[in-house]
Design a protein around this motif. Structure first.
Motif, PDB file in Angstrom:
ATOM      1  N   UNK A  37       0.447  -1.138   0.069  1.00 51.09           N
ATOM      2  CA  UNK A  37       0.000   0.195  -0.484  1.00 51.09           C
ATOM      3  C   UNK A  37       0.624   1.182   0.119  1.00 51.09           C
ATOM      4  N   UNK A  38       2.143   0.864   0.559  1.00 50.77           N
ATOM      5  CA  UNK A  38       3.070   2.947   0.834  1.00 50.77           C
ATOM      6  C   UNK A  38       3.218   3.370  -0.763  1.00 50.77           C
ATOM      7  N   UNK A  39       3.184   2.324  -1.529  1.00 47.96           N
ATOM      8  CA  UNK A  39       3.759   2.372  -2.761  1.00 47.96           C
ATOM      9  C   UNK A  39       3.416   2.926  -3.453  1.00 47.96           C
ATOM     10  N   UNK A  40       1.834   2.582  -3.886  1.00 46.30           N
ATOM     11  CA  UNK A  40       0.534   2.753  -4.227  1.00 46.30           C
ATOM     12  C   UNK A  40      -0.091   4.050  -3.688  1.00 46.30           C
ATOM     13  N   UNK A  41       0.742   4.382  -2.585  1.00 44.63           N
ATOM     14  CA  UNK A  41       0.355   6.009  -2.511  1.00 44.63           C
ATOM     15  C   UNK A  41       1.370   6.713  -2.882  1.00 44.63           C
ATOM     16  N   UNK A  42       2.720   6.751  -2.578  1.00 39.63           N
ATOM     17  CA  UNK A  42       3.045   7.294  -3.129  1.00 39.63           C
ATOM     18  C   UNK A  42       3.799   8.181  -4.515  1.00 39.63           C
ATOM     19  N   UNK A  43       3.716   6.520  -5.007  1.00 40.48           N
ATOM     20  CA  UNK A  43       3.645   6.766  -6.706  1.00 40.48           C
ATOM     21  C   UNK A  43       2.807   7.786  -6.830  1.00 40.48           C
ATOM     22  N   UNK A  44       1.633   7.697  -6.555  1.00 41.84           N
ATOM     23  CA  UNK A  44       0.677   9.265  -7.876  1.00 41.84           C
ATOM     24  C   UNK A  44       1.263  10.457  -6.766  1.00 41.84           C
ATOM     25  N   UNK A  45       1.242  11.089  -5.557  1.00 39.64           N
ATOM     26  CA  UNK A  45       1.544  11.819  -5.566  1.00 39.64           C
ATOM     27  C   UNK A  45       3.072  12.356  -5.777  1.00 39.64           C
ATOM     28  N   UNK A  46       4.270  11.389  -5.699  1.00 42.63           N
ATOM     29  CA  UNK A  46       5.210  11.290  -6.190  1.00 42.63           C
ATOM     30  C   UNK A  46       5.526  12.664  -7.303  1.00 42.63           C
ATOM     31  N   UNK A  47       4.623  11.455  -8.908  1.00 44.02           N
ATOM     32  CA  UNK A  47       4.680  11.812 -10.416  1.00 44.02           C
ATOM     33  C   UNK A  47       3.872  13.396 -10.546  1.00 44.02           C
ATOM     34  N   UNK A  48       3.213  13.516  -9.442  1.00 47.77           N
ATOM     35  CA  UNK A  48       1.608  14.078  -9.772  1.00 47.77           C
ATOM     36  C   UNK A  48       2.497  15.485  -9.562  1.00 47.77           C
ATOM     37  N   UNK A  49       3.264  15.385  -8.459  1.00 51.98           N
ATOM     38  CA  UNK A  49       3.917  16.708  -7.827  1.00 51.98           C
ATOM     39  C   UNK A  49       4.773  17.740  -8.751  1.00 51.98           C
ATOM     40  N   UNK A  50       6.415  16.227  -8.960  1.00 56.78           N
ATOM     41  CA  UNK A  50       7.435  16.647  -9.680  1.00 56.78           C
ATOM     42  C   UNK A  50       6.821  17.048 -10.910  1.00 56.78           C
ATOM     43  N   UNK A  51       5.959  15.927 -12.214  1.00 60.82           N
ATOM     44  CA  UNK A  51       6.037  17.321 -13.159  1.00 60.82           C
ATOM     45  C   UNK A  51       5.145  18.588 -13.151  1.00 60.82           C
ATOM     46  N   UNK A  69       5.181  17.402 -23.849  1.00 61.65           N
ATOM     47  CA  UNK A  69       4.725  17.618 -22.253  1.00 61.65           C
ATOM     48  C   UNK A  69       3.473  17.169 -22.337  1.00 61.65           C
ATOM     49  N   UNK A  70       2.626  17.730 -23.143  1.00 57.95           N
ATOM     50  CA  UNK A  70       1.116  16.760 -22.948  1.00 57.95           C
ATOM     51  C   UNK A  70       0.763  15.458 -22.873  1.00 57.95           C
ATOM     52  N   UNK A  71       1.986  15.143 -24.360  1.00 54.09           N
ATOM     53  CA  UNK A  71       1.428  13.957 -24.291  1.00 54.09           C
ATOM     54  C   UNK A  71       2.539  13.000 -23.426  1.00 54.09           C
ATOM     55  N   UNK A  72       4.075  13.415 -23.090  1.00 51.03           N
ATOM     56  CA  UNK A  72       4.833  12.685 -21.960  1.00 51.03           C
ATOM     57  C   UNK A  72       4.666  12.684 -20.648  1.00 51.03           C
ATOM     58  N   UNK A  73       3.670  14.190 -20.132  1.00 49.79           N
ATOM     59  CA  UNK A  73       4.038  14.051 -18.927  1.00 49.79           C
ATOM     60  C   UNK A  73       2.867  13.756 -18.493  1.00 49.79           C
ATOM     61  N   UNK A  74       1.358  13.929 -19.473  1.00 48.10           N
ATOM     62  CA  UNK A  74       0.155  14.105 -18.953  1.00 48.10           C
ATOM     63  C   UNK A  74      -0.987  12.689 -19.023  1.00 48.10           C
ATOM     64  N   UNK A  75      -0.271  11.966 -21.224  1.00 48.65           N
ATOM     65  CA  UNK A  75      -1.221  11.652 -21.634  1.00 48.65           C
ATOM     66  C   UNK A  75      -0.747  10.193 -21.576  1.00 48.65           C
ATOM     67  N   UNK A  76       0.581  10.049 -21.536  1.00 47.51           N
ATOM     68  CA  UNK A  76       1.856   8.532 -20.325  1.00 47.51           C
ATOM     69  C   UNK A  76       0.798   7.825 -19.555  1.00 47.51           C
ATOM     70  N   UNK A  77       0.719   8.475 -19.227  1.00 46.34           N
ATOM     71  CA  UNK A  77       0.219   7.625 -17.684  1.00 46.34           C
ATOM     72  C   UNK A  77      -1.281   7.692 -17.668  1.00 46.34           C
ATOM     73  N   UNK A  78      -2.086   8.401 -18.081  1.00 45.20           N
ATOM     74  CA  UNK A  78      -3.900   8.243 -18.279  1.00 45.20           C
ATOM     75  C   UNK A  78      -3.340   6.869 -19.578  1.00 45.20           C
ATOM     76  N   UNK A  79      -2.769   6.624 -20.583  1.00 42.95           N
ATOM     77  CA  UNK A  79      -3.178   5.829 -21.752  1.00 42.95           C
ATOM     78  C   UNK A  79      -2.856   4.353 -21.024  1.00 42.95           C
TER      79      UNK A  79
END
Length: 397
Positions: A169-183, A212-222
């Motif tokens: 669970x800690x990894x499932x919480x850490x990755x979303x916020x670390x990636x979101x804040x970093x980008x 930027x839109x493709x690499x940092x946003x939609x790549x994760x969404x897809x």
């Protein structure tokens, strides 16, 4: 009809031509927008963009309410709060609240002097950067959806226990916020947040806004969408295989109860995955067409403005689905019981009438028998008296 050509002389960046009912707009999004040639031609050019600015506001209100309901019921229930699924759902709901808030603001934070056709723009560079930062941060919601799908995959298909899932669970919480804040910080540092028609995000005059839109946003969404599809397929296959096995072999009551709980969890996970994929179908199609330089239309852009803003409400519907199913089953069972009780009462009443008629018939028959028996006895007594009189006369003689 008269054509209107407008050139932005302030920054000399955007030129677009408006031809009534057949628009050829080369905007800061780098793709053509051509509205449908049906009833939409009743709207003017400004009314199209006014509608696009209002749609996110309308969709975000029920989404905010639904997200608030989920948070209140998960955090207010100690049993749900102790489970991994409940805490992951809380993280996803927080992302939905941030996204819905940005969607409700829609075009307001966009600078008032921004290039391109934008209705309601009344902000400045600071408000646009703040909204763009939060919009990019909401990519954490896609990571949470993937984490929730992974939880259901491990629990349902691979049979992981709750304690084993807690270690992950800690990894499932850490990755979303670390990636979101970093980008989000990277976009802010590069000055990449500008007018993006519906809200502020990566846009011109930033040179690499498309990358930027493709690499940092939609790549994760897809990636999250593809992973959700994989999890949905695995869960459905697991349920089918288990049901096929249960049809062959008899099960004990405890095993059947475990199977039912697993199946309910699998179905719930399936609906969460489906909700996420449905949210991003139209934005993905729109964005792919834009990357390829293909023309799009206002109907598709309207769906883009609606579905991502409505995700909180769709998650709310999935969240309350078990309660609705349970209530429907209870009402159905109560209705069936009422019908059975009514039918039993009618049968009992009919049976009582039948027994009453049968008793009456027996009483009448007994009365007739008694009457006939009495006549026979009386006739036999008279014959006996007559025989005695005859014998007395004979004796006298």
């Amino acid at each position: 009809a008269k054509s209107i050509t407008t050139t932005n002389t302030t920054n000399n960046q955007t030129t677009y031509t408006i031809v009534p009912y057949t628009y050829n707009i080369i905007t800061h999004h780098h793709h053509n927008i051509t509205p449908a040639m049906t009833s939409l031609k009743l709207l003017s050019f400004d009314q199209y963009f006014k509608a696009l600015a209002i749609i996110p506001k309308v969709a975000s209100v029920p989404s905010l309410l639904g997200s608030g309901y989920i948070l209140r019921h998960v955090l207010g229930d100690p049993k749900r709060k102790r489970r991994v699924q409940g805490r992951l759902l809380c993280g996803l709901t927080v992302c939905d609240i941030i996204s819905s808030t940005c969607s409700f603001l829609s075009t307001w934070p966009i600078p008032a002097d921004s290039a391109g056709p934008v209705w309601g723009a009344s902000g400045n560079d600071a408000t646009c950067s703040a909204q763009g930062f939060l919009v990019q941060l909401t990519v954490a919601g896609s990571c949470y959806n993937a984490g929730l799908a992974l939880y259901y995959l491990l629990a349902v298909v691979h049979g992981w226990s709750e304690d084993r899932c807690k270690k992950l669970e800690p990894y499932l919480h850490a990755f979303p916020w670390v990636y979101g804040l970093t980008t989000a910080i990277v976009g802010l540092a590069l000055g990449a947040y500008h007018n993006a028609t519906l809200w502020c995000h990566f846009g011109p005059p930033f040179e690499y806004e498309k990358e930027m839109r493709l690499g940092l946003y939609y790549s994760i969404v897809w990636t999250a969408c593809l992973f959700n599809i994989y999890c949905m397929g695995s869960i459905c296959y697991s349920i089918w295989k288990t049901e096929k096995a249960s049809a062959k072999y008899s099960r004990q009551a405890s095993t059947l109860d475990t199977y039912r709980q697993t199946r309910l969890a699998a179905v719930q996970g399936f609906f969460y995955c489906f909700s996420f994929i449905l949210t991003w179908i139209f934005p993905s199609v729109f964005r792919i067409l834009g990357f390829l330089g293909k023309p799009t239309n206002f109907i598709l852009l309207g769906f883009v403005a609606w579905f991502p803003c409505f995700q909180g409400m769709m998650n709310f519907l999935v969240f309350i689905r078990p309660k609705l199913v349970q209530r429907y089953s209870s009402l159905k069972s109560s209705k069936d019981s009422t019908k059975k009780s009514k039918g039993s009462a009618e049968n009992a009443e009919a049976g009582a009438d039948y027994l009453q008629d049968e008793d009456k018939f027996k009483n009448d028959e007994l009365q007739v028998v008694e009457e006939n028996s009495g006549g026979i006895v009386a006739g036999a007594g008279a014959d006996d008296l007559k025989d005695e009189d005859d014998n007395f006369e004979d004796n006298k003689l």
